[in-house]
Design a protein around this motif. Structure first.
Motif, mmCIF file in Angstrom:
data_model
loop_
_atom_site.group_PDB
_atom_site.id
_atom_site.type_symbol
_atom_site.label_atom_id
_atom_site.label_comp_id
_atom_site.label_asym_id
_atom_site.label_seq_id
_atom_site.Cartn_x
_atom_site.Cartn_y
_atom_site.Cartn_z
ATOM 1 N N ASN A 176 20.244 -21.859 -11.238
ATOM 2 C CA ASN A 176 19.760 -22.752 -12.288
ATOM 3 C C ASN A 176 18.580 -22.156 -13.075
ATOM 4 O O ASN A 176 17.952 -22.852 -13.867
ATOM 5 C CB ASN A 176 19.375 -24.122 -11.710
ATOM 6 N N ARG A 177 18.288 -20.891 -12.856
ATOM 7 C CA ARG A 177 17.243 -20.191 -13.618
ATOM 8 C C ARG A 177 17.917 -19.083 -14.431
ATOM 9 O O ARG A 177 18.613 -18.241 -13.870
ATOM 10 C CB ARG A 177 16.189 -19.614 -12.694
ATOM 11 N N VAL A 178 17.703 -19.099 -15.745
ATOM 12 C CA VAL A 178 18.467 -18.222 -16.639
ATOM 13 C C VAL A 178 17.521 -17.504 -17.612
ATOM 14 O O VAL A 178 16.547 -18.083 -18.097
ATOM 15 C CB VAL A 178 19.512 -19.042 -17.450
ATOM 16 N N LEU A 179 17.850 -16.224 -17.872
ATOM 17 C CA LEU A 179 17.160 -15.456 -18.903
ATOM 18 C C LEU A 179 18.083 -15.324 -20.109
ATOM 19 O O LEU A 179 19.229 -14.885 -19.977
ATOM 20 C CB LEU A 179 16.797 -14.059 -18.389
ATOM 21 N N GLU A 192 13.019 -17.714 -20.701
ATOM 22 C CA GLU A 192 13.445 -18.104 -19.362
ATOM 23 C C GLU A 192 13.525 -19.624 -19.295
ATOM 24 O O GLU A 192 12.572 -20.319 -19.653
ATOM 25 C CB GLU A 192 12.473 -17.587 -18.303
ATOM 26 N N ILE A 193 14.674 -20.126 -18.849
ATOM 27 C CA ILE A 193 14.875 -21.573 -18.758
ATOM 28 C C ILE A 193 15.385 -21.943 -17.369
ATOM 29 O O ILE A 193 15.925 -21.098 -16.651
ATOM 30 C CB ILE A 193 15.881 -22.074 -19.823
ATOM 31 N N THR A 194 15.168 -23.192 -17.002
ATOM 32 C CA THR A 194 15.763 -23.730 -15.778
ATOM 33 C C THR A 194 16.513 -25.010 -16.131
ATOM 34 O O THR A 194 16.115 -25.763 -17.031
ATOM 35 C CB THR A 194 14.692 -24.046 -14.713
ATOM 36 N N THR A 195 17.611 -25.238 -15.431
ATOM 37 C CA THR A 195 18.422 -26.435 -15.650
ATOM 38 C C THR A 195 18.411 -27.291 -14.390
ATOM 39 O O THR A 195 18.068 -26.819 -13.300
ATOM 40 C CB THR A 195 19.867 -26.042 -15.997
ATOM 41 N N GLU A 196 18.784 -28.560 -14.543
ATOM 42 C CA GLU A 196 18.754 -29.474 -13.399
ATOM 43 C C GLU A 196 19.766 -29.087 -12.336
ATOM 44 O O GLU A 196 19.506 -29.170 -11.140
ATOM 45 C CB GLU A 196 19.011 -30.903 -13.873
ATOM 46 N N GLY A 197 20.948 -28.654 -12.767
ATOM 47 C CA GLY A 197 21.976 -28.211 -11.844
ATOM 48 C C GLY A 197 22.329 -26.760 -12.118
ATOM 49 O O GLY A 197 21.607 -26.062 -12.837
ATOM 50 N N PRO A 198 23.426 -26.266 -11.549
ATOM 51 C CA PRO A 198 23.859 -24.900 -11.829
ATOM 52 C C PRO A 198 24.055 -24.683 -13.330
ATOM 53 O O PRO A 198 24.691 -25.496 -14.014
ATOM 54 C CB PRO A 198 25.184 -24.790 -11.071
ATOM 55 N N ALA A 199 23.493 -23.626 -13.845
ATOM 56 C CA ALA A 199 23.527 -23.370 -15.291
ATOM 57 C C ALA A 199 24.941 -22.979 -15.738
ATOM 58 O O ALA A 199 25.633 -22.226 -15.060
ATOM 59 C CB ALA A 199 22.545 -22.260 -15.639
ATOM 60 N N ASP A 200 25.342 -23.477 -16.882
ATOM 61 C CA ASP A 200 26.606 -23.101 -17.513
ATOM 62 C C ASP A 200 26.313 -21.913 -18.441
ATOM 63 O O ASP A 200 25.889 -22.094 -19.588
ATOM 64 C CB ASP A 200 27.175 -24.280 -18.289
ATOM 65 N N LEU A 201 26.531 -20.713 -17.941
ATOM 66 C CA LEU A 201 26.158 -19.512 -18.698
ATOM 67 C C LEU A 201 26.930 -19.399 -19.999
ATOM 68 O O LEU A 201 26.373 -18.968 -21.024
ATOM 69 C CB LEU A 201 26.369 -18.260 -17.835
ATOM 70 N N GLU A 202 28.195 -19.779 -19.996
ATOM 71 C CA GLU A 202 28.994 -19.682 -21.213
ATOM 72 C C GLU A 202 28.483 -20.653 -22.286
ATOM 73 O O GLU A 202 28.441 -20.317 -23.474
ATOM 74 C CB GLU A 202 30.472 -19.958 -20.902
ATOM 75 N N GLN A 203 28.091 -21.845 -21.872
ATOM 76 C CA GLN A 203 27.548 -22.802 -22.827
ATOM 77 C C GLN A 203 26.233 -22.285 -23.427
ATOM 78 O O GLN A 203 26.019 -22.342 -24.644
ATOM 79 C CB GLN A 203 27.295 -24.151 -22.147
ATOM 80 N N ILE A 204 25.362 -21.759 -22.580
ATOM 81 C CA ILE A 204 24.073 -21.239 -23.043
ATOM 82 C C ILE A 204 24.284 -20.051 -23.975
ATOM 83 O O ILE A 204 23.629 -19.936 -25.014
ATOM 84 C CB ILE A 204 23.196 -20.856 -21.831
ATOM 85 N N ARG A 205 25.216 -19.183 -23.624
ATOM 86 C CA ARG A 205 25.504 -18.019 -24.480
ATOM 87 C C ARG A 205 26.043 -18.470 -25.834
ATOM 88 O O ARG A 205 25.681 -17.928 -26.877
ATOM 89 C CB ARG A 205 26.499 -17.090 -23.784
ATOM 90 N N SER A 206 26.913 -19.477 -25.833
ATOM 91 C CA SER A 206 27.483 -19.982 -27.081
ATOM 92 C C SER A 206 26.403 -20.581 -27.981
ATOM 93 O O SER A 206 26.401 -20.364 -29.202
ATOM 94 C CB SER A 206 28.557 -21.029 -26.768
ATOM 95 N N ILE A 207 25.471 -21.302 -27.384
ATOM 96 C CA ILE A 207 24.374 -21.897 -28.156
ATOM 97 C C ILE A 207 23.501 -20.811 -28.770
ATOM 98 O O ILE A 207 23.134 -20.870 -29.955
ATOM 99 C CB ILE A 207 23.530 -22.828 -27.260
ATOM 100 N N ALA A 208 23.150 -19.810 -27.973
ATOM 101 C CA ALA A 208 22.291 -18.728 -28.465
ATOM 102 C C ALA A 208 22.992 -17.921 -29.552
ATOM 103 O O ALA A 208 22.381 -17.568 -30.576
ATOM 104 C CB ALA A 208 21.885 -17.829 -27.306
#
Length: 316
Positions: free
Chosen positions: A89-92, A56-72
């Motif tokens: 801004n809270r993502v699983l 579980e992560i939090t980001t400073e602004g609205p999370a970029d889900l596509e960027q996070i998915r690409s990294i993972a």
């Protein structure tokens, strides 16, 4: 002074029982389609059932889900699932169970967890790691067994309850359990079609659906029992239809108020509650339908006896 909204609902005389054959065909097709979807596409089990790593992560602004998915996904550890958890801004982030048995498997999960945490820290600006969980294969397999056992046990206990409550008349038990099985299969089918994550919260929702649907069915059955005593000379089909219409206002009010709360939960509850609230919304709709169009007509198809209730009235 109390305000009883049910008193202001219009009295209906809808011919529900006349639609019994159409509803039988519809329900049969729905169950066949649900089972077909299950065996064709399967269910998108969550980490509770498949095992794996969830961070579980939090980001400073609205999370970029596509960027996070690409990294993972770039870690080469399997296809990642990424969803918001409560707010934007809270993502699983979930990675699948890594290969390996025993200590080797545990080490593989820990390595994947560390790699995921490191990748999120290095590549997502302003990220904060709130927590990370690993679930092994043995634990996830036990979850599958216990989840299935909980649903099966709930259905069995409901069967016993109805059998005792309605003077040992098997027709009522058959109707109630048929409606419950219908609801559970339809719910599994909708999750197969939508491929929404199926986790322990969804199992909790299914158990709640079982209780909700049974409550709805018992209300209809109880009115049927009353009317069988009251209208001894009336045809069984008319008694069933009268009973459904007698309880319709209560059913509508209960369903609508429950749906309003669940829809609000679905909209603002975030990704972690979306599967639960979706299952509940579907369950309320399908449970209301089955109480009217599945549970009640089965009493007509099986020709439920009036004698037990007549004897009860005489003893009173």
């Amino acid at each position: 002074m109390s305000f009883a909204l049910v008193k202001y609902m219009p009295r209906t005389s809808i011919g529900f029982i006349r639609l019994r054959f159409a509803s039988l065909v519809f329900s049969s097709l729905l169950m066949i389609a649900s089972l077909g979807a299950f065996f064709t596409w399967g269910i998108n089990f969550g980490i509770d059932f498949t095992g794996g790593v969830q961070t579980e992560i939090t980001t400073e602004g609205p999370a970029d889900l596509e960027q996070i998915r690409s990294i993972a996904n770039g870690l080469g550890l399997g296809e990642a699932q990424v969803q918001t958890a409560g707010n934007e801004n809270r993502v699983l982030v979930t990675l699948p169970l890594q290969e390996g048995e025993g200590l080797e498997g545990e080490q593989a999960q820990q390595t994947a967890r560390q790699a995921l945490v490191q990748a999120m820290t290095d590549s997502v600006p302003g990220v904060t790691i709130e927590g990370s969980t690993t679930i092994g294969g043995a634990v996830s397999g036990e979850m599958v067994q216990k989840g299935g056992l909980a649903i099966g046990l709930a259905l069995f206990l409901m069967l016993i309850y109805i059998f005792v409550a309605f003077q040992w008349q098997w027709q009522y038990s058959l109707g109630a359990i048929a409606a419950l099985v219908h609801d559970v299969i339809a719910t599994i089918g909708i999750f197969s079609v939508t491929q929404m994550t199926f986790d322990l919260a969804t199992v909790a929702a299914i158990l709640t659906i079982v209780g909700y649907s049974m409550n709805d069915t018992v209300v209809v059955y109880d009115r049927i029992r009353e009317n069988l005593r009251k209208f001894k000379k009336e045809e069984l089909a008319n008694v069933l239809n009268r009973s459904i219409n007698d309880t319709l206002s209560r059913t509508i009010l209960t369903s609508v108020t429950t749906l309003l709360a669940l829809i609000a939960l679905y909209i603002i509850g975030g990704g972690s509650l979306r599967g639960f609230s979706f299952a509940m919304i579907w369950g309320v709709l399908i449970g209301t339908y089955s109480s009217i169009f599945v549970a009640a007509p089965i009493l007509l198809f099986t020709d439920v006896r009036r004698s037990a209730f007549e004897d009860e009235e005489d003893s009173d």
